[in-house]
Design an enzyme around this catalytic site. Structure first.
Site, PDB file in Angstrom:
ATOM      1  N   TYR A 117       0.862  -1.190   0.000  1.00 21.20           N
ATOM      2  CA  TYR A 117       0.000   0.000   0.000  1.00 21.20           C
ATOM      3  C   TYR A 117       0.893   1.233   0.000  1.00 21.20           C
ATOM      4  O   TYR A 117       1.920   1.271   0.677  1.00 21.20           O
ATOM      5  CB  TYR A 117      -0.899   0.027   1.250  1.00 21.20           C
ATOM      6  CG  TYR A 117      -1.619   1.345   1.410  1.00 21.20           C
ATOM      7  CD1 TYR A 117      -2.891   1.530   0.864  1.00 21.20           C
ATOM      8  CD2 TYR A 117      -1.015   2.421   2.068  1.00 21.20           C
ATOM      9  CE1 TYR A 117      -3.532   2.755   0.970  1.00 21.20           C
ATOM     10  CE2 TYR A 117      -1.655   3.647   2.173  1.00 21.20           C
ATOM     11  CZ  TYR A 117      -2.909   3.806   1.625  1.00 21.20           C
ATOM     12  OH  TYR A 117      -3.543   5.017   1.720  1.00 21.20           O
ATOM     13  N   GLU A 205      -3.318   7.844  -3.908  1.00 20.46           N
ATOM     14  CA  GLU A 205      -3.318   6.558  -3.214  1.00 20.46           C
ATOM     15  C   GLU A 205      -3.197   5.417  -4.214  1.00 20.46           C
ATOM     16  O   GLU A 205      -3.917   5.386  -5.213  1.00 20.46           O
ATOM     17  CB  GLU A 205      -4.613   6.407  -2.404  1.00 20.46           C
ATOM     18  CG  GLU A 205      -4.612   5.180  -1.523  1.00 20.46           C
ATOM     19  CD  GLU A 205      -5.911   5.049  -0.737  1.00 20.46           C
ATOM     20  OE1 GLU A 205      -6.983   4.977  -1.366  1.00 20.46           O
ATOM     21  OE2 GLU A 205      -5.844   5.031   0.497  1.00 20.46           O
TER      22      GLU A 205
END
Ligand code: ADP
Ligand code: MG
Length: 394
Positions: A117, A205
């Site tokens: 991530y 993101e």
């Protein structure tokens, strides 16, 4: 302003952030052609909506049709696109009503060795952007943040300098990235941090950020939000806006020059000044009510703007009452009162209306309201207004 994954990836490519080949299409036939163009191996058909969780989400009434589909032939690509386009996809971020899919992205398949991530946001407390990375990619980062926050690693960076090499090394160590992948990480992380600053993002993101079998680092997803206050210096980004993905009432309000945010409650608020609008929402909540929106008509609101504001407020099916809280400074109370009467004639107030007016030309404003046909519950101050509207919608 949010953009689609395929748009974010195109910007990434230009900024030197590695992404896979892919093409956005709007028909099943184009999806088949796009599959062939990619070389006819494994590909992925991905619904393009401004919401995440597509991989686990599915089309309404069709649990087998996921929002991200692995395909191995042109026919499969066509079928996946046909199953998505024109249908509503429900994910944990769309709410139960789902969001209509108008575009799909056909992307090359990826040989995934690890899913990480990576996200960048502005940390207001630190007055700096912060890069967050985690070994727990591909899953809900909110869950990781809640249950195992120690698995999220953070590095703040100076926007003028960007992410430093030593910070990348630190992150690589924590993420257990070595060898070729560590080199790839350096290129990737510095490029994405520069992108965040150069484009005035409020969010960038990438979940998952993958390491391939060959040690390459690739952005497999792209969620990018731009700071609207900085859009004036990125005029070319405006054409990436997809209004069909945005709340219709918010688009209308923006066109009328109103600051409006739709909320879940049932008490609509019309207020001038952002501070007064915030405290009006607070005091409604304090007295047990739920605001249906934030609305600041601004200091110099004219009658047309206020009438449009009422149209927007009253078109919300959740609206069970309206609280008008105006301090006439630049906008005079008479202007607001006239607009209220105008809006009443045009749209009709089918719900209780509580009005608290104060300031310039307040007596004349009150008189206008008294002489009109609209049913107004007048309030003397903020507490009185909040109590009256909460009682009226109960
Ligand atoms: P969302 O976050 O909306 O669910 P993602 O783009 O993250 O959508 O895709 C969901 C999952 O699908 C990813 O975690 C990844 O495992 C898989 N996936 C996405 N794109 C590809 C691709 N090009 N090749 C292989 N797998 C993919
Ligand atoms: Mg994702």
């Amino acid at each position: 302003m949010k953009i689609h994954e395929y748009q974010g990836k195109e910007l990434f490519r230009q900024a030197g952030v590695p992404v896979l080949e892919g093409q956005m299409v709007t028909t099943p036939d184009e999806a088949a052609a796009a599959y062939d163009k990619l070389g006819g191996k494994i590909a992925v058909v991905k619904a393009q909506i401004h919401a995440g969780g597509r991989g686990k989400g599915n089309v309404i009434d069709n649990p087998d049709q996921k929002g991200v589909v692995l395909v191995k032939s042109a026919d499969e690509a066509k079928a996946a696109a046909a199953g998505l386009l024109g249908n509503k996809l429900v994910t944990i971020q769309t709410g139960p009503e789902g969001q209509t899919v108008n575009r799909v992205f056909v992307e090359a398949g990826c040989d995934i060795a690890r899913e990480l991530y990576l996200g960048i946001v502005l940390d207001r407390a630190a007055s700096r952007p912060v890069l967050m990375a985690s070994t727990e990619g591909g899953v809900e980062i909110e869950t990781v943040a809640e249950e195992t926050p120690e698995l999220i690693f953070k590095e703040h960076f100076d926007p003028a300098v960007g992410l430093d090499a030593y910070q990348v090394r630190k992150l690589c160590k924590k993420l257990k990235i070595e060898g070729a992948a560590a080199k790839a990480a350096h290129k990737f992380m510095t490029a994405i941090c520069r992108f965040f600053v150069d484009f005035d993002c409020s969010l960038a993101e990438i979940n998952p950020l993958v390491i391939t079998g060959d040690g390459e680092m690739i952005a497999l997803d792209a969620k990018v939000t731009f700071d609207e206050n900085a859009l004036f210096r990125h005029k070319d980004l405006l054409e990436l806006r997809d209004l069909s993905e945005e709340e219709e009432s918010e688009v209308r309000a923006a066109n009328a020059g109103l600051s409006y945010v739709k909320l879940e409650g049932n008490i609509a608020c019309l207020v001038n000044g952002a501070g007064l609008a915030m405290s009006t929402m607070d005091i409604i909540k304090y007295h047990g009510g739920q605001p249906a929106n934030f609305l600041d008509v601004g200091g110099g609101a004219n009658a047309q703007q206020v009438t449009e504001a009422f149209r927007i407020l009253l078109s919300d099916p959740n609206c069970k009452g309206v609280l008008v809280n105006i301090f006439g400074g630049i906008a005079r109370c008479t202007t607001i009162a006239s607009a209220l009467i105008e809006a009443g004639k045009e749209v009709g107030f089918s719900v209780p209306l509580v009005v608290r007016l104060e300031g310039t030309e307040v007596e004349e404003g009150r008189k206008l309201l008294e002489e009109s046909d609209i049913d107004v519950i007048t309030a003397t101050d903020l507490t009185d207004a909040a109590k009256k509207i909460v009682a009226a919608v109960a």
